[in-house]
Each structure stands twice: as C-alpha cells, then as structure tokens.
Design a protein around this motif. Structure first.
Motif, short mmCIF file in Angstrom:
data_model
loop_
_atom_site.label_atom_id
_atom_site.label_comp_id
_atom_site.label_asym_id
_atom_site.label_seq_id
_atom_site.Cartn_x
_atom_site.Cartn_y
_atom_site.Cartn_z
N ARG A 165 -9.43 1.53 6.13
CA ARG A 165 -8.31 0.66 6.41
C ARG A 165 -7.86 0.79 7.86
O ARG A 165 -7.37 -0.16 8.47
N ILE A 192 2.23 3.98 7.74
CA ILE A 192 2.31 2.87 6.79
C ILE A 192 1.53 1.66 7.28
O ILE A 192 0.77 1.05 6.54
N ARG A 193 1.74 1.34 8.53
CA ARG A 193 1.06 0.17 9.09
C ARG A 193 0.84 0.41 10.57
O ARG A 193 1.40 1.34 11.16
N ALA A 194 0.02 -0.43 11.17
CA ALA A 194 -0.27 -0.28 12.58
C ALA A 194 -0.50 -1.65 13.20
O ALA A 194 -0.82 -2.61 12.51
N SER A 195 -0.30 -1.71 14.51
CA SER A 195 -0.51 -2.95 15.25
C SER A 195 -1.43 -2.66 16.42
O SER A 195 -1.23 -1.68 17.14
N GLU A 196 -2.46 -3.47 16.58
CA GLU A 196 -3.46 -3.19 17.61
C GLU A 196 -3.59 -4.32 18.63
O GLU A 196 -3.50 -5.50 18.28
N LYS A 197 -3.83 -3.92 19.87
CA LYS A 197 -4.16 -4.87 20.92
C LYS A 197 -5.60 -4.59 21.34
O LYS A 197 -5.91 -3.48 21.80
N ILE A 198 -6.46 -5.59 21.22
CA ILE A 198 -7.88 -5.39 21.45
C ILE A 198 -8.35 -6.15 22.68
O ILE A 198 -8.03 -7.34 22.83
N ASN A 201 0.80 -1.23 0.00
CA ASN A 201 0.00 0.00 0.00
C ASN A 201 0.83 1.28 0.00
O ASN A 201 0.35 2.33 0.43
N TYR A 210 -16.46 -4.15 15.09
CA TYR A 210 -15.12 -4.06 14.53
C TYR A 210 -14.96 -5.21 13.55
O TYR A 210 -15.08 -6.38 13.92
N GLN A 211 -14.70 -4.88 12.30
CA GLN A 211 -14.63 -5.89 11.24
C GLN A 211 -13.19 -6.35 11.05
O GLN A 211 -12.28 -5.53 10.92
N ASN A 212 -13.01 -7.67 11.04
CA ASN A 212 -11.66 -8.18 10.81
C ASN A 212 -11.69 -9.41 9.92
O ASN A 212 -12.54 -10.27 10.08
N ASP A 213 -10.77 -9.46 8.98
CA ASP A 213 -10.70 -10.59 8.05
C ASP A 213 -9.41 -11.36 8.26
O ASP A 213 -8.33 -10.78 8.23
N LEU A 214 -9.54 -12.65 8.47
CA LEU A 214 -8.38 -13.52 8.61
C LEU A 214 -8.15 -14.22 7.27
O LEU A 214 -9.04 -14.84 6.72
N ARG A 224 -12.04 0.27 11.21
CA ARG A 224 -12.91 -0.73 10.62
C ARG A 224 -14.18 -0.92 11.42
O ARG A 224 -14.48 -2.02 11.88
#
Lengths: 263, 263
Positions: free
Chosen positions: B106, B202-208, B83, B258-262, B109
């Motif tokens: 992006r 550029i990118r991100a990392s999340e803890k939910i 991206n 919260y939408q997430n696709d694996l 979500r």
DNA sequence: TAGTGGTCTAGACCACGTG
DNA sequence: ACGTGGTCTAGACCACTAT
C-alpha cells in the motif's frame, strides 16, 4: 401483525430479483444489493440513463426491482463510491459525467509546484487510423492488426509545453473520429468519448517510470535529448473492465508534479 | 405496539450520544454515526484498542454508546473503508496494522516489469538526530530547529539497488530510535513505528517527478550521474491529519515501475 | 408543500468461524 | 450450538431543493 415480512417474502428463490445461488448447489452467494447493482449498471451501460441525466428515485427503483429502499440504497451507495453515480440531496441521483464536476483532475493529476491546479490547452498533432501492433492489440484485447486510432497531442500549461500523449483507441468503437472533429470539440477528451461515441472511461491503471527523453520526444517538448521525463503508461477501462484506451504520456516535471494520495 | 420506537427515542437532544447541533442555533449538523466514528477513532488514538487487537462487537458498542447496531455499523463501515479497521465475518472487527496483511504494498507500489511484486531488503545507511531545517519543520508542523531524526537507507529488489530513501521524523515522537534498533527490527518500517513508538501512519500524499541523478545519489544507486530517477516526496499523516513523516525517495525505474490506479 | 436523498431504529435471517 | 459480521426489510423523521 407479522413481525418480519422478510421472513416470508425473502426466503431463497421466492422474491422478484432472486437471491442468487443460495438455494442452488453452487457455493457462490450473491447478495441482493449486488444483483441490483448489476441491474443498475446494465441500464447505465445500455444508455437507458445517459451521463448527466437523473435516474429514478430510490423508491421507484425499489418498486421496479421489488426490493426495499434500503437495498437499492446500498447498491447506489457503492456505485456512487465508484464514481458511476452522483447523489445530490434534495434533488436526486445522477449519472456521472466527465463533462462537468472538475472530474478532469481525476485523470490528469498534474499540479504546479505551488500546489495550484493550472488550466491547460491541448494542441493536436495528428489523428491516424492504422493497424494495431501486437502489443497494443494485446492491451486492448483486440486481434493483431485490428484497426485502431492513434491520436498524438501536446498539452500546454500556462503556455509551457508539458505533456506529450500518444493515445490508441479501438477503431471499431471510434468510427468517424477525425482530427477535425477532435479540434472542434471543446472540453476534456474523455467527455468527448462519452458524449460523441458512447464510451465512458470508468477507471484506469498506470505504470509510472522516469526515462530519458529520446530525440523525437525531446524536440516536441522543447527539452534537450536525455532530459528526465515522467513516463506514464495508462490503460483505461469501461464497464465490465473492458480496456478501451491505451495511452503513453511523457511529462516534463519542471515546475509541475504528479500528485498521488495513498490511503 | 408502538410503530416506531425512534419517534419517541430519537427527537433532537434526547438520546445519549446527542444529535449534534440539530436543536441548537448552530448551522452545523453532525450525523450520529459520525459522532460514533469520532468516539471509536478516539479509542484507537488513545490505544484503548491496539493494532492487531479485536474491538468490541457491534452489539457491545451499540450498548456502550446507546445507539442502535445499525448506527455503529455505519461508523465502522467508514473506518474500515479508511483502512483503520478490518472486518472479518464470523470473527469480529480488528484494528488494522502495518505488520501483516501485505499492507506493505500500500505504501510502496513498486512492481517488476512483469507485474510481479518482488520482496525487498533494506540496507540502512545512517540514523542521525539533528535540528529541522525550515522546510522540514514546516512540513512536519514543528518549530524551526526542533529536533528531528533522519534515516537514510537503500532498498534492494532481487539484489538490485533500486531505492534511496531519506526519512525525517519528529524527534519528540521517536525518542530512543537508533540505527541499532532499526537494524534489529524485522519487518516494514511503518510496522516498527506502530508497535515500538505508538505512531500509526494512516495516509500519505506524494509528489512525483522525474529528475536527473545528482552525483551523490547516483553513486549510492550505482547509476551514472544524470541518470533519470523517479523522485517521490511523501508526507505521511497519523490521526487527526497530523504530519509525522517526511520522506524523499529516489527510485531507479529500470526493470521496475510505480503502479497507480485511478478510480 | 411535496419530493428527494440522508439518518436512525428495530428486528429477522443468513454466512462464517469456532467451539 | 453460539457469537460474529453481513444482508434485508419496514417505517419514521430530518435536511435539502424546488415549486
């Protein structure tokens, strides 16, 4: 002598695999490598090459489909990017499997607060056959009241009860699935579905919410009623985007978190 | 006449860009296209090509780096997959931007229960400059007590207050960021960071996690204390995996998920 | 040493967007 | 008509793995 064999071998509609609709009146256009990708996927779907097995080399596939190695390569590249195949330099290309790899974390991204990936054990509660509710039937693309299998289980991380899962599967695809067979199997659930029932989960879509634990769930997870839980509703798909699993999970996120990367 | 120009032009250590360490004693090996990828990334980082702008054509880049078009293509392919670039057939290759595209979803979500993507409006609460706590400094790779900017805001979906965000930014990178400038800017926050401060996420990392609303948060979100909320802790990175944002969000997931696709 | 995937090149043609 | 990215081919060499 001929500068470009492709100029004679590859005009629309003359080669073995065809070039899609480029010579028809249809406005669609399908690149050769996409068609090859489809043919390879078919062989995966029909079980010509099974999970864990090696598939023919790029040169062999090129000969089989009557295209160049580069075209096969591009098809395999995409399938590898989609986790359907695994390339190993010097050895060959293999059908991906849920059994090995640590592919486990791909579908259960629960980490301890320190970031470590802890192992977990499954505790089966029940495995029943019943008729699909309207909601489940819709999500699995079944007819209402079609037979389904319901599995309920707990997951324990370091002895702590952390996840309660309710899993619905199409009855037709999972004949002979019993609590006994489930408890005998060692390894991830998806590995069992793959090796024992020939159904391979390719991708999944999740809806995540925070909810208050209802009394029944709270008791199973050893938390007080009303305790905040992560609700994870998952639909898993196999080849052809066919839904084959609906899963509802409740996660206790004390000491653990759901890891997600946006890129 | 020569069957393979590469056999004379491409032995180790003879071409313009070099072939990495293939002729040295080092065990490392870096493909040419990876090096080209690095050079292109550098030009993005230094702002030679800015977000939204077109970059030189593949042929031009091939000439510039003295490699074949195919090698440039492979480098661009990967950057597009990450991206950083956007390819448009017939037009050219462009530097990706947070301003357009719908790249908004992006990084946020949140969908309505019916699956629709609702627009949202931001309501700024404050924008303060202060010194980093030990925790924030560590995550942003700053020294303790280094200056940081704190933004607090609410997001409303269809008029409903749904998200409370606390955003920490390195003070050095965001000089001149004020509540006034924030409120004047129309569009996504990341688009502003990109165009006004030259910092591109550029990118991100999340803890939910699921948490119970504490009184202060509950009041802001118009929910009772103890209400289950989705807690989202995000660290965002720019070029070179450098962390440039820490964000803590609380989401009310009633009517939204919260939408997430694996995959 | 032989076979596999991985890289690199060069050239041709196709599809798309714009003059 | 022209330039862009997209597809396809063919061939050579490199890196890795097994025998």
């Amino acid at each position: 002598m001929n500068a470009n064999p492709a100029s004679t071998a590859n005009p629309p509609g003359q080669d073995g695999a065809g070039t899609g609709a480029s010579s028809s009146g249809s406005p669609t256009f399908s690149p050769l490598y996409q068609q090859i990708k489809g043919l390879i996927t078919q062989s995966l779907e029909t079980g010509e090459w099974k999970p864990g097995e090696i598939i023919p080399s790029e040169m062999e596939l090129a000969a089989r489909y009557k295209v160049s190695q580069g075209t096969v390569r591009k098809a395999i590249d995409e399938l590898a990017a989609e986790n359907l195949l695994v390339r190993r330099q010097g050895k060959g290309t293999f059908v991906a499997t849920h059994s090995e790899d640590r592919a486990q974390f791909r579908f259960l991204r629960l980490l301890a607060d320190d970031g470590a990936e802890h192992p977990h054990v499954s505790r089966l509660l029940e495995c029943r056959r019943l008729r699909a509710t309207a909601d489940i039937a819709r999500q699995l693309e079944l007819k209402p009241a079609d037979p389904v299998v319901l599995i309920r289980r707990l997951l324990q991380f370091d002895g702590e009860t952390t996840v309660l899962d309710e899993i619905w599967l199409p009855g037709g695809l999972f004949r002979g699935l019993t609590l006994e067979r489930l408890s005998e199997y060692k390894g991830p659930l998806y590995a069992m579905f793959e090796s024992e029932f020939g159904t391979r989960m390719i991708r999944a879509s999740e809806k995540i919410r925070a909810v208050a634990a209802d009394p029944a769930v709270a008791e199973q997870l050893h938390v007080p009623p009303g305790f905040p839980l992560l609700s994870v509703e998952r639909v898993s798909y196999t080849y052809g985007d066919k839904p084959v699993e609906v899963r509802r999970g409740w996660y206790v996120t004390n000491g653990y978190y759901y890891q997600n990367d946006l890129s």
